[in-house]
Write a protein that holds these residues in place. Structure first.
Motif, PDB file in Angstrom:
ATOM      1  N   LEU A   1       0.801  -1.221   0.000  1.00 41.35           N
ATOM      2  CA  LEU A   1       0.000   0.000   0.000  1.00 41.35           C
ATOM      3  C   LEU A   1       0.838   1.276   0.000  1.00 41.35           C
ATOM      4  O   LEU A   1       0.641   2.141  -0.847  1.00 41.35           O
ATOM      5  N   PRO A   2       1.785   1.457   0.918  1.00 46.24           N
ATOM      6  CA  PRO A   2       2.562   2.705   0.919  1.00 46.24           C
ATOM      7  C   PRO A   2       3.710   2.683  -0.085  1.00 46.24           C
ATOM      8  O   PRO A   2       4.141   1.617  -0.537  1.00 46.24           O
ATOM      9  N   ASP A   3       4.211   3.869  -0.424  1.00 44.85           N
ATOM     10  CA  ASP A   3       5.433   3.963  -1.218  1.00 44.85           C
ATOM     11  C   ASP A   3       6.564   3.351  -0.401  1.00 44.85           C
ATOM     12  O   ASP A   3       6.542   3.380   0.826  1.00 44.85           O
ATOM     13  N   HIS A   4       7.551   2.803  -1.072  1.00 43.96           N
ATOM     14  CA  HIS A   4       8.710   2.261  -0.367  1.00 43.96           C
ATOM     15  C   HIS A   4       9.928   2.310  -1.277  1.00 43.96           C
ATOM     16  O   HIS A   4       9.813   2.589  -2.469  1.00 43.96           O
ATOM     17  N   TYR A   5      11.067   2.071  -0.691  1.00 41.72           N
ATOM     18  CA  TYR A   5      12.320   2.076  -1.453  1.00 41.72           C
ATOM     19  C   TYR A   5      12.838   0.661  -1.599  1.00 41.72           C
ATOM     20  O   TYR A   5      12.753  -0.146  -0.686  1.00 41.72           O
ATOM     21  N   ASN A   6      13.381   0.355  -2.778  1.00 39.99           N
ATOM     22  CA  ASN A   6      14.019  -0.928  -3.048  1.00 39.99           C
ATOM     23  C   ASN A   6      15.338  -0.617  -3.728  1.00 39.99           C
ATOM     24  O   ASN A   6      15.346  -0.110  -4.855  1.00 39.99           O
ATOM     25  N   ASN A   7      16.438  -0.869  -3.031  1.00 42.17           N
ATOM     26  CA  ASN A   7      17.778  -0.571  -3.549  1.00 42.17           C
ATOM     27  C   ASN A   7      17.902   0.891  -3.967  1.00 42.17           C
ATOM     28  O   ASN A   7      18.465   1.217  -5.006  1.00 42.17           O
ATOM     29  N   GLY A   8      17.331   1.789  -3.177  1.00 44.26           N
ATOM     30  CA  GLY A   8      17.427   3.218  -3.442  1.00 44.26           C
ATOM     31  C   GLY A   8      16.437   3.740  -4.463  1.00 44.26           C
ATOM     32  O   GLY A   8      16.387   4.930  -4.742  1.00 44.26           O
TER      33      GLY A   8
ATOM     34  N   GLN B   1       0.443   1.001  -3.806  1.00 43.91           N
ATOM     35  CA  GLN B   1      -0.860   0.676  -4.386  1.00 43.91           C
ATOM     36  C   GLN B   1      -1.838   1.841  -4.255  1.00 43.91           C
ATOM     37  O   GLN B   1      -2.701   2.027  -5.104  1.00 43.91           O
ATOM     38  N   TRP B   2      -1.675   2.663  -3.211  1.00 43.57           N
ATOM     39  CA  TRP B   2      -2.604   3.774  -3.020  1.00 43.57           C
ATOM     40  C   TRP B   2      -2.615   4.701  -4.222  1.00 43.57           C
ATOM     41  O   TRP B   2      -3.639   5.288  -4.550  1.00 43.57           O
ATOM     42  N   ARG B   3      -1.495   4.837  -4.910  1.00 40.69           N
ATOM     43  CA  ARG B   3      -1.433   5.724  -6.078  1.00 40.69           C
ATOM     44  C   ARG B   3      -2.262   5.155  -7.240  1.00 40.69           C
ATOM     45  O   ARG B   3      -2.949   5.888  -7.938  1.00 40.69           O
TER      46      ARG B   3
ATOM     47  N   LEU C   1      -5.942   5.572  -6.322  1.00 45.44           N
ATOM     48  CA  LEU C   1      -6.355   6.961  -6.451  1.00 45.44           C
ATOM     49  C   LEU C   1      -6.563   7.333  -7.913  1.00 45.44           C
ATOM     50  O   LEU C   1      -7.547   7.962  -8.276  1.00 45.44           O
ATOM     51  N   SER C   2      -5.641   6.903  -8.767  1.00 38.07           N
ATOM     52  CA  SER C   2      -5.745   7.265 -10.178  1.00 38.07           C
ATOM     53  C   SER C   2      -6.872   6.523 -10.886  1.00 38.07           C
ATOM     54  O   SER C   2      -7.346   6.951 -11.914  1.00 38.07           O
ATOM     55  N   SER C   3      -7.318   5.412 -10.314  1.00 37.27           N
ATOM     56  CA  SER C   3      -8.413   4.673 -10.939  1.00 37.27           C
ATOM     57  C   SER C   3      -9.771   5.075 -10.357  1.00 37.27           C
ATOM     58  O   SER C   3     -10.768   4.413 -10.567  1.00 37.27           O
ATOM     59  N   ASN C   4      -9.767   6.172  -9.618  1.00 38.02           N
ATOM     60  CA  ASN C   4     -10.991   6.692  -8.998  1.00 38.02           C
ATOM     61  C   ASN C   4     -11.631   5.725  -8.013  1.00 38.02           C
ATOM     62  O   ASN C   4     -12.824   5.787  -7.760  1.00 38.02           O
ATOM     63  N   ALA C   5     -10.827   4.821  -7.459  1.00 37.33           N
ATOM     64  CA  ALA C   5     -11.360   3.903  -6.456  1.00 37.33           C
ATOM     65  C   ALA C   5     -11.672   4.652  -5.161  1.00 37.33           C
ATOM     66  O   ALA C   5     -12.514   4.243  -4.389  1.00 37.33           O
ATOM     67  N   LEU C   6     -10.991   5.756  -4.949  1.00 35.86           N
ATOM     68  CA  LEU C   6     -11.205   6.549  -3.754  1.00 35.86           C
ATOM     69  C   LEU C   6     -12.016   7.785  -4.137  1.00 35.86           C
ATOM     70  O   LEU C   6     -11.531   8.672  -4.804  1.00 35.86           O
TER      71      LEU C   6
END
Length: 76
Positions: A12-19, A25-27, A30-35
């Protein structure tokens, strides 16, 4: 016990992977008007709430700033 992932899935939240910033998923939701947000009141806030917001803003843009926060803002 279900654990923390039942409240906030790891994707769900933004995260970092190898910098590299991986958008959460929230983005996509949001862009699919689910919220769908609707107005629930007059959209006014108390003087106290405004003062708290200002204090937090001043902290996180001042002494509480972290080195990469402005880099992340530039990616969206």
């Amino acid at each position: 016990m279900e654990g923390i992932n039942s409240y906030c899935p790891a994707t769900l939240p933004d995260h970092y992977n190898n910098g590299l910033l991986i958008p959460g998923q929230w983005r996509r939701d949001l862009s699919s008007n689910a919220l769908q947000l609707t107005q629930t009141g007059s959209n006014t806030h108390s003087r106290n709430a405004k003062e708290v917001r200002e204090k937090l803003m001043n902290y996180y843009t001042g002494v509480g700033a972290i080195p990469f926060q402005y880099d992340v803002l530039g990616t969206y």
